[in-house]
Scaffold this active site. Structure first.
Site, mmCIF file in Angstrom:
data_model
loop_
_atom_site.group_PDB
_atom_site.id
_atom_site.type_symbol
_atom_site.label_atom_id
_atom_site.label_comp_id
_atom_site.label_asym_id
_atom_site.label_seq_id
_atom_site.Cartn_x
_atom_site.Cartn_y
_atom_site.Cartn_z
ATOM 1 N N PRO A 92 7.544 11.639 -0.557
ATOM 2 C CG PRO A 92 9.142 11.744 -2.251
ATOM 3 C CD PRO A 92 7.718 11.351 -1.996
ATOM 4 C CB ILE A 102 -1.015 0.009 1.167
ATOM 5 C CG1 ILE A 102 -1.889 1.270 1.102
ATOM 6 C CG2 ILE A 102 -0.348 -0.134 2.540
ATOM 7 C CD1 ILE A 102 -3.234 1.129 1.780
ATOM 8 C CG MET A 131 -1.091 4.930 2.547
ATOM 9 S SD MET A 131 -1.546 4.615 4.272
ATOM 10 C CE MET A 131 -0.252 3.486 4.760
ATOM 11 C CG PHE A 184 9.666 5.605 4.319
ATOM 12 C CD1 PHE A 184 10.814 4.967 4.765
ATOM 13 C CD2 PHE A 184 9.567 6.982 4.488
ATOM 14 C CE1 PHE A 184 11.841 5.683 5.359
ATOM 15 C CE2 PHE A 184 10.584 7.716 5.075
ATOM 16 C CZ PHE A 184 11.735 7.052 5.512
ATOM 17 C CB ILE A 185 6.212 1.548 -0.651
ATOM 18 C CG1 ILE A 185 5.834 3.010 -0.928
ATOM 19 C CG2 ILE A 185 5.028 0.603 -0.871
ATOM 20 C CD1 ILE A 185 4.882 3.645 0.078
ATOM 21 C CB THR A 186 6.084 -2.413 3.710
ATOM 22 O OG1 THR A 186 6.433 -1.514 4.745
ATOM 23 C CG2 THR A 186 6.366 -3.846 4.153
ATOM 24 C CD GLU A 201 -0.369 0.524 8.100
ATOM 25 O OE1 GLU A 201 -1.318 0.950 7.419
ATOM 26 O OE2 GLU A 201 0.824 0.702 7.803
ATOM 27 C CE1 TYR A 208 -14.874 11.193 4.585
ATOM 28 C CE2 TYR A 208 -14.730 10.768 2.225
ATOM 29 C CZ TYR A 208 -14.924 11.643 3.269
ATOM 30 O OH TYR A 208 -15.151 12.975 3.015
ATOM 31 N N PRO A 236 -6.445 1.940 11.821
ATOM 32 C CG PRO A 236 -8.312 2.691 13.004
ATOM 33 C CD PRO A 236 -7.756 2.583 11.617
HETATM 34 C C1 LIG Z 1 9.756 0.460 8.208
HETATM 35 C C2 LIG Z 1 8.746 1.356 7.592
HETATM 36 C C3 LIG Z 1 7.767 0.833 6.745
HETATM 37 C C4 LIG Z 1 6.825 1.672 6.174
HETATM 38 N N1 LIG Z 1 5.903 1.130 5.301
HETATM 39 C C5 LIG Z 1 5.039 1.953 4.668
HETATM 40 C C6 LIG Z 1 4.136 1.432 3.688
HETATM 41 O O1 LIG Z 1 4.085 0.221 3.427
HETATM 42 N N2 LIG Z 1 3.322 2.310 3.046
HETATM 43 C C7 LIG Z 1 3.341 3.642 3.301
HETATM 44 O O2 LIG Z 1 2.588 4.369 2.684
HETATM 45 N N3 LIG Z 1 4.179 4.167 4.221
HETATM 46 C C8 LIG Z 1 5.026 3.351 4.911
HETATM 47 N N4 LIG Z 1 5.901 3.879 5.829
HETATM 48 C C9 LIG Z 1 5.895 5.319 6.082
HETATM 49 C C10 LIG Z 1 5.156 5.692 7.336
HETATM 50 O O3 LIG Z 1 3.789 5.443 7.172
HETATM 51 C C11 LIG Z 1 5.470 7.163 7.610
HETATM 52 O O4 LIG Z 1 6.794 7.210 8.059
HETATM 53 C C12 LIG Z 1 4.523 7.768 8.614
HETATM 54 O O5 LIG Z 1 3.265 7.956 8.026
HETATM 55 C C13 LIG Z 1 5.030 9.103 9.162
HETATM 56 O O6 LIG Z 1 5.321 9.947 8.110
HETATM 57 P P1 LIG Z 1 6.713 10.740 8.066
HETATM 58 O O7 LIG Z 1 7.822 9.741 8.244
HETATM 59 O O8 LIG Z 1 6.724 11.596 6.856
HETATM 60 O O9 LIG Z 1 6.704 11.631 9.372
HETATM 61 P P2 LIG Z 1 5.950 13.008 9.598
HETATM 62 O O10 LIG Z 1 4.543 12.925 9.149
HETATM 63 O O11 LIG Z 1 6.802 14.107 9.031
HETATM 64 O O12 LIG Z 1 5.986 13.090 11.175
HETATM 65 C C14 LIG Z 1 7.209 13.341 11.883
HETATM 66 C C15 LIG Z 1 6.872 13.436 13.363
HETATM 67 O O13 LIG Z 1 5.936 14.503 13.595
HETATM 68 C C16 LIG Z 1 4.770 13.998 14.260
HETATM 69 N N5 LIG Z 1 3.593 14.687 13.725
HETATM 70 C C17 LIG Z 1 3.199 14.747 12.434
HETATM 71 N N6 LIG Z 1 2.091 15.480 12.315
HETATM 72 C C18 LIG Z 1 1.763 15.895 13.560
HETATM 73 C C19 LIG Z 1 0.695 16.675 14.099
HETATM 74 N N7 LIG Z 1 -0.261 17.185 13.313
HETATM 75 N N8 LIG Z 1 0.687 16.879 15.423
HETATM 76 C C20 LIG Z 1 1.641 16.379 16.228
HETATM 77 N N9 LIG Z 1 2.671 15.621 15.781
HETATM 78 C C21 LIG Z 1 2.726 15.384 14.475
HETATM 79 C C22 LIG Z 1 4.731 12.517 13.941
HETATM 80 O O14 LIG Z 1 4.029 11.766 14.927
HETATM 81 C C23 LIG Z 1 6.201 12.155 13.904
HETATM 82 O O15 LIG Z 1 6.688 11.904 15.202
HETATM 83 C C24 LIG Z 1 6.842 3.055 6.444
HETATM 84 C C25 LIG Z 1 7.800 3.591 7.306
HETATM 85 C C26 LIG Z 1 8.747 2.759 7.870
HETATM 86 C C27 LIG Z 1 9.771 3.356 8.784
#
Ligand SMILES: Cc1cc2nc3c(=O)[nH]c(=O)nc-3n(C[C@H](O)[C@H](O)[C@H](O)COP(=O)(O)OP(=O)(O)OC[C@H]3O[C@@H](n4cnc5c(N)ncnc54)[C@H](O)[C@@H]3O)c2cc1C
Length: 281
Positions: A131, A126, A128, A159-161, A248, A239, A246
């Protein structure tokens, strides 16, 4: 180590847990070190897991699944951690992608994709995260624009698993105005081997989960049938995400707790190495 029995365990799940453990010991652990070094597991492990009945365990049998429930999923997650096999993206494949298709797919979509996910013929991802977009999913910039009976996808994900292995990718796209919010988001299914313009990028270095192929993905004018919108109707994606995320988070939390239990036991006994809890359920 004191064996503890969880309230949700029963004899059938206990037997399933033992067979999952044996499967990992036989088919995964001998290769674990190499898979960690290579940054991905062997593709045929997915097919072996499908043959062993470990894929799509919560999907009804009529769609090729095992017809189990979330406890079966939990048993697999636990045994992954307890055998120290942590590079498999099955939580995303069976625990997340297949349930999206089951919950929102049209009958035709369910019959087309779920049996292939259950055998391992297809590996699911998936997509989502982008960058510039993580937590704030309303801000995704990948677009899927209508062109006759097709949608044309442009954008980049990261970051797509399962990114290196995935044949079926549920892509979070804006089907409406890119600056618009939730109501413009749709989940569009890309069958990677059926399209042009789709490209796998780097398999990303991480501090852990070394054998999990967490990758960049690129979509340049990727044309898919408009029928590939999950559920058929555009604008439902946000939606759908909010309802499924949840689950996930629960899978990630389960894995984390399963990993931590033996560490707590070892720390309490002043040991550095921790045993794998064969009988801890
Ligand atoms: C091992 C691994 C596997 C992954 N697999 C997938 C996958 O299969 N598919 C996919 O789509 N993504 C995947 N991801 C990505 C993951 O879903 C994102 O890292 C995650 O959604 C957070 O996004 P970000 O890293 O850009 O952090 P950011 O959104 O930039 O957040 C950085 C920090 O700020 C905090 N923060 C953000 N917004 C707010 C707010 N409004 N209020 C307070 N705090 C906030 C966050 O909690 C976090 O601590 C994976 C990531 C990893 C590490």
């Amino acid at each position: 180590m004191i064996a503890r029995k969880s309230g949700w365990m029963n004899e059938e799940l206990q037997i399933f847990s033992g067979s999952v453990r044996k499967f990992f010991e036989r088919e995964a652990l001998p290769h674990n070190e190499r898979w960690n070094a290579e940054g991905k597991i062997d593709r045929d492990f997915w097919n072996k897991a499908g043959e062993a009945g470990l894929l799509c365990v919560t999907i009804p049998e009529e769609y090729g699944g095992m017809g189990g429930d979330f406890r079966h999923e939990a048993v697999i997650v636990q045994q992954e951690q307890w055998t120290h096999f942590s590079g498999w993206g099955n939580g995303v494949h069976s625990g997340i992608c297949a349930p999206y298709i089951l919950a929102y797919g049209t009958e035709e979509q369910k019959r087309r994709w779920l049996p292939k996910l259950a055998t391992g013929e297809m590996v699911a991802a998936i997509a989502m995260t982008e960058p510039g977009t993580g937590s704030d999913l309303q801000a995704v910039r990948t677009t899927a624009k209508r062109d006759g009976a097709s949608l044309v996808i442009n954008g980049q994900k990261t970051f797509i698993t399962n990114g290196q292995h995935a044949d079926l990718i549920i892509v979070v796209c804006k089907t409406g105005d890119v600056s618009g919010g939730a109501k413009n988001i749709s989940l569009v299914v890309v069958e990677a081997n059926e399209v042009t313009g789709y490209r796998r990028g780097r398999n990303l270095e991480k501090v852990g989960l070394h054998a999990q192929d967490t990758s960049e993905l690129f979509f340049d004018d990727v044309r898919v049938p408009a029928d590939n919108v999950l559920g058929g109707d555009e604008g439902r994606g946000f939606y759908q995400l909010m309802q499924q995320l949840p689950r996930e988070r629960l899978i990630i939390a389960l894995g984390s707790v399963a990993r931590i239990i033996p560490l707590i036991g070892a720390a309490a006994q002043g040991r550095e190495q921790y045993p794998t809890p064969h009988n801890q359920t």
